[in-house]
Design a protein around this motif. Structure first.
Motif, PDB file in Angstrom:
ATOM      1  N   GLY A 100       1.975   7.461  -1.757  1.00 50.69           N
ATOM      2  CA  GLY A 100       1.210   7.121  -0.566  1.00 50.69           C
ATOM      3  C   GLY A 100      -0.185   7.711  -0.519  1.00 50.69           C
ATOM      4  O   GLY A 100      -0.957   7.401   0.390  1.00 50.69           O
ATOM      5  N   GLU A 101      -0.536   8.538  -1.492  1.00 48.25           N
ATOM      6  CA  GLU A 101      -1.859   9.159  -1.509  1.00 48.25           C
ATOM      7  C   GLU A 101      -2.922   8.133  -1.914  1.00 48.25           C
ATOM      8  O   GLU A 101      -2.690   7.300  -2.777  1.00 48.25           O
ATOM      9  N   ARG A 102      -4.097   8.205  -1.276  1.00 52.73           N
ATOM     10  CA  ARG A 102      -5.220   7.331  -1.640  1.00 52.73           C
ATOM     11  C   ARG A 102      -5.924   7.924  -2.858  1.00 52.73           C
ATOM     12  O   ARG A 102      -6.133   9.126  -2.938  1.00 52.73           O
ATOM     13  N   VAL A 103      -6.296   7.027  -3.802  1.00 50.04           N
ATOM     14  CA  VAL A 103      -6.969   7.470  -5.021  1.00 50.04           C
ATOM     15  C   VAL A 103      -8.169   6.574  -5.315  1.00 50.04           C
ATOM     16  O   VAL A 103      -8.296   5.484  -4.768  1.00 50.04           O
ATOM     17  N   VAL A 107      -0.909   1.713  -8.591  1.00 54.54           N
ATOM     18  CA  VAL A 107      -1.887   1.851  -7.518  1.00 54.54           C
ATOM     19  C   VAL A 107      -2.025   0.479  -6.888  1.00 54.54           C
ATOM     20  O   VAL A 107      -2.342  -0.496  -7.565  1.00 54.54           O
ATOM     21  N   LYS A 108      -1.728   0.412  -5.615  1.00 58.31           N
ATOM     22  CA  LYS A 108      -1.836  -0.839  -4.865  1.00 58.31           C
ATOM     23  C   LYS A 108      -3.204  -0.872  -4.205  1.00 58.31           C
ATOM     24  O   LYS A 108      -3.545   0.020  -3.438  1.00 58.31           O
ATOM     25  N   GLY A 109      -3.989  -1.923  -4.507  1.00 62.88           N
ATOM     26  CA  GLY A 109      -5.298  -2.103  -3.893  1.00 62.88           C
ATOM     27  C   GLY A 109      -5.167  -2.669  -2.497  1.00 62.88           C
ATOM     28  O   GLY A 109      -4.076  -2.985  -2.031  1.00 62.88           O
ATOM     29  N   PRO A 150      -9.364   1.439  -6.714  1.00 62.15           N
ATOM     30  CA  PRO A 150      -9.133   2.257  -5.523  1.00 62.15           C
ATOM     31  C   PRO A 150      -7.918   1.729  -4.781  1.00 62.15           C
ATOM     32  O   PRO A 150      -7.687   0.521  -4.730  1.00 62.15           O
ATOM     33  N   GLY A 151      -7.111   2.613  -4.249  1.00 65.14           N
ATOM     34  CA  GLY A 151      -5.933   2.159  -3.508  1.00 65.14           C
ATOM     35  C   GLY A 151      -4.975   3.288  -3.202  1.00 65.14           C
ATOM     36  O   GLY A 151      -5.346   4.455  -3.170  1.00 65.14           O
ATOM     37  N   VAL A 152      -3.709   2.915  -3.005  1.00 65.03           N
ATOM     38  CA  VAL A 152      -2.657   3.846  -2.607  1.00 65.03           C
ATOM     39  C   VAL A 152      -1.637   3.954  -3.733  1.00 65.03           C
ATOM     40  O   VAL A 152      -1.200   2.949  -4.301  1.00 65.03           O
ATOM     41  N   VAL A 153      -1.234   5.194  -4.049  1.00 66.11           N
ATOM     42  CA  VAL A 153      -0.274   5.460  -5.120  1.00 66.11           C
ATOM     43  C   VAL A 153       1.127   5.065  -4.690  1.00 66.11           C
ATOM     44  O   VAL A 153       1.552   5.342  -3.562  1.00 66.11           O
TER      45      VAL A 153
END
Length: 191
Positions: A7-10, A55-57, A41-44
């Motif tokens: 759920g972390e943003r990367v 990683v979901k954009g 960029p997105g959520v792990v």
């Protein structure tokens, strides 16, 4: 232990884990040191049951090309054995608004045999249709009759080249004749 939490943003390039912990999934890639990094960029999303990190954009617009995707691009620059290709479109509708760079090696440049140099079949600025073999970084192939150059311009005057029945390309403005590794989908044909 992964470098990030579920759920972390990367951001692109950020370390996610090492390859021994989790397999790279969509939106990720493995670098040359065995580190799995974010490609978009997105959520792990950590799938600990299947040992995959993704990683979901924000949207489907951030879908990355994957193996066997057919892409459209143009030759940015080249040397005797490798060409840099700017990938701008996927035939299957991904890459909306995104641009990637890939490499076409001479060993993957022609379905009809070996080229002595890439200049025997391609020139900077040529529009090409290629298949993604792997990536990122993207390794591309022109092995297939629908793959290769789909539009080229004259090396002398810059006018579009027309595909003749003999397989050569001809400039209607200056009369120059050139060769390329053309796709059966080449856009302009002489009548």
């Amino acid at each position: 232990m992964p470098f990030v939490r579920n759920g972390e943003r990367v951001i692109p390039g950020q370390k996610l884990c090492v390859i021994e912990e989790l397999t790279p999934g969509k939106g990720t890639y493995e670098d040359e040191n065995g580190i799995v990094r974010a490609a978009i960029p997105g959520v792990v999303r950590l799938d600990l049951m299947n040992y995959v990190v993704e990683v979901k954009g924000k949207s489907a617009d951030q879908e990355l090309p994957s193996g066997k995707d057919i892409v459209i691009g143009y030759v940015l620059g080249m040397r005797d054995e490798v060409a840099a290709i700017k990938i701008v479109k996927s035939v299957h509708g991904v890459l909306k608004g995104m641009v990637f760079t890939g490499a076409l090696h001479i060993s993957q440049a022609s379905p009809r045999g070996y080229l002595n140099t890439l200049y025997d079949g391609y020139r900077p600025g040529d529009i090409v249709k290629l298949k993604v073999l792997s990536g990122p970084p993207y390794v591309l192939s022109a092995k297939g009759n629908r793959l290769g150059v789909i539009l080229a311009h004259c090396s002398n005057c810059g006018a579009p080249l027309y595909l003749r029945k003999d397989g050569n390309l001809k400039c209607k403005r200056c009369g120059n004749t050139e060769k390329r590794v053309t796709s059966v989908d080449y856009v302009l044909r002489e009548r």
